[in-house]
Design an enzyme around this catalytic site. Sequence first.
Site, PDB file in Angstrom:
ATOM      1  N   HIS A 186       0.769  -1.226   0.061  1.00 21.18           N
ATOM      2  CA  HIS A 186       0.086   0.042   0.118  1.00 21.18           C
ATOM      3  C   HIS A 186       0.763   1.092   0.040  1.00 21.18           C
ATOM      4  CE1 HIS A 186      -3.519   2.295   0.585  1.00 21.18           C
ATOM      5  NE2 HIS A 186      -3.143   2.769   2.067  1.00 21.18           N
ATOM      6  N   ASN A 237      -1.578   7.395   6.222  1.00 18.11           N
ATOM      7  CA  ASN A 237      -2.502   6.069   5.155  1.00 18.11           C
ATOM      8  C   ASN A 237      -3.680   6.930   4.526  1.00 18.11           C
ATOM      9  OD1 ASN A 237      -4.112   3.883   4.240  1.00 18.11           O
ATOM     10  ND2 ASN A 237      -4.031   2.881   5.963  1.00 18.11           N
TER      11      ASN A 237
END
EC number: 3.4.22.53
Length: 672
Positions: free
Chosen positions: A256, A280
């Site tokens: 990610h 994130n």
Amino acid sequence: MSGVASTLAKKRAQAAGFGTNANATKYLNQDFEALRSQCLSRGSLFSDPSFPAAPESLGFKELGPSSSKTRGLAWKRPGELCSKPQFIVGGATRTDICQGALGKKLRTFIHLLPNAQCVIYDPATLLLNAGIFHFQFWQFGEWVDVVIDDRLPVKDGELVFVHSAEGNEFWSALLEKAYAKVNGCYEALSGGSTSEGFEDFTGGIAESYELSKPPSNMFQIIQKALEAGALLGCSIDITSAADSEAVTRQKLVKGHAYSLTGATEVNYRGRKEKLVRMRNPWGQVEWTGAWSDSSSEWNSISASERPNASAEDGEFWMSFSDFLSHYSRIEICTLTPDAITSDSIKYWAVSNHDGTWRRGSTAGGCRNNPYTFWMNPQYVIKLNEEDDDPGDNEVGCSFVVGLIQKNRRRLRKDGEDMHTIGFAIYELPPQFHGQRNVHLDKNFFLTHAQKARSETFINLREVCTRFKLPPGEYLVVPSTFEANKDGDFCLRVFSEKQTETLITSSHDLLSTELTTILNKIIAKRTDIKTDGFSLDTCRIMVNLMDDSGNGKLGLGEFATLWKKIQRYLGIYKKNDMDNSGTISTPEMRMALKEAGFTLNNTIFQLLVARYAETDMTLDFDNYVACLMRLEMMFRVFKKLDPHQSGFIELDFQQVCHAITLYENKIINNLHF
């Protein structure tokens, strides 16, 4: 710099609106506003002839016409796929991108989309936009504005490549199409790196570090990058497809794209603790280890050092040591000064130069080719000031060199691919300091070791390496690994302090840059026909105006050349009686006379045979080439006729001398 002429020419081009991120060059000369107005006035949807809804836009091998992957594929507009198509639905989010060759690159930039240069668009429904969109990308030193239609590849009623989870949202698919166009086709996007996306969407320079073996000053590099307004992306490697976006026990997501947004040191139990702040883009899914939101470690530091670390916003702190052990890679994209608007940012200086490798002249290969290596283009870097606050106790000047090979992805369909490229850096001998007309020969390279070099020679689009060297003057030699490999490249130097980069005496590089500038200017004109100036014509221009004989164009010399071309254009337009954009051979004779050249029939016949097309017309570039060569020959004649008698008598040796005079003006300061 690459000489006064290069700097001036590029500034003139930028002043005219070419290539800045505020006013991008129109890719393939397509004007979005004009094309959209035409479609709206006709009541039709745009179909792009330069990137058609056809097999060649998909690919050449894996996505070629005979591939099973393209069998049954169709092209459809968003309005044919859903009832209410939108560009963006509720802002760009992580769920917008589900698959495709560009997916990882786009994920990194989701949080930039509303204000970034990669999308210039007034968010409205697709149905009101005449089926036409445009996006901006940085390409090898300049920003380009890429126009596309909205016909997208579809199979079994679904988008084939990048698409949003929202079935009626199309920004990611359209952006991918524009990026495929500028790279030649969709298949050309395969194998690209996140670093390429960083650069093409921001114009910055991207470095990549493996965190399993980071440099000793990695934390300091991160801090300085943040101070310079750089973008920092981090990721955790996956070992299998099942690992993709799997969540670890401490709530980190594998495969990610995270952003690193802060770095600081705090006093913790009598010692300094290095911390980094991560983000994130998903939000909510956050690290639960040491220094996470509301963790006990925060209780042991003073309130003044304690940041706000409790919101479930996807942003969290962790120790630098945990960062190194959990993450696999960090990519740092340092932005150019023109992309930074904040006065508080300590941006890095940047210099940018285009160059070429050509078989037999400037493609000398790496140092494994000792007798041709010196033929490569050479650049002098002047490092004037040491870094502020070195931190690692190493005094010196920090700079990053990036060498990009141009347009190689577009050549894949022709069987070409990336060359293996790299560069070497040498300390410039004191006797050459301050000189612009320097091109060191093979004896220097046979007897001197390199001071530094790119980390490796590699067959990627770019090789990029960070250095710290003492103040002084250094020589950068970019090359392909093998000799005699034709290619075009862009060399960029980013430095913490102001530096000066000079192209050494490579006359062809100056001529190449002049060719690029002039062709961009005349491509804008619709009242003349031209297929562009040749490199040979621009060599003559440079040599004709190079009064100092140093292989460069000064400010006055360039201004005189520009006035000369404008004068020639005026004469050309005046004698284009039928406004065809070309001149006929009778009109050519009148134009030559008005320009000051009275020629006999024999000479005129030769010029017609050399410069006219089969229909006995001349376009603008051939007309200018003719005038420039005539002016060069007249100048050589006058050199041999000091008494201005109008006649010269030459014996054999003098004929050879006359030819040498002419040819030396053409190849002056080229090194073989």
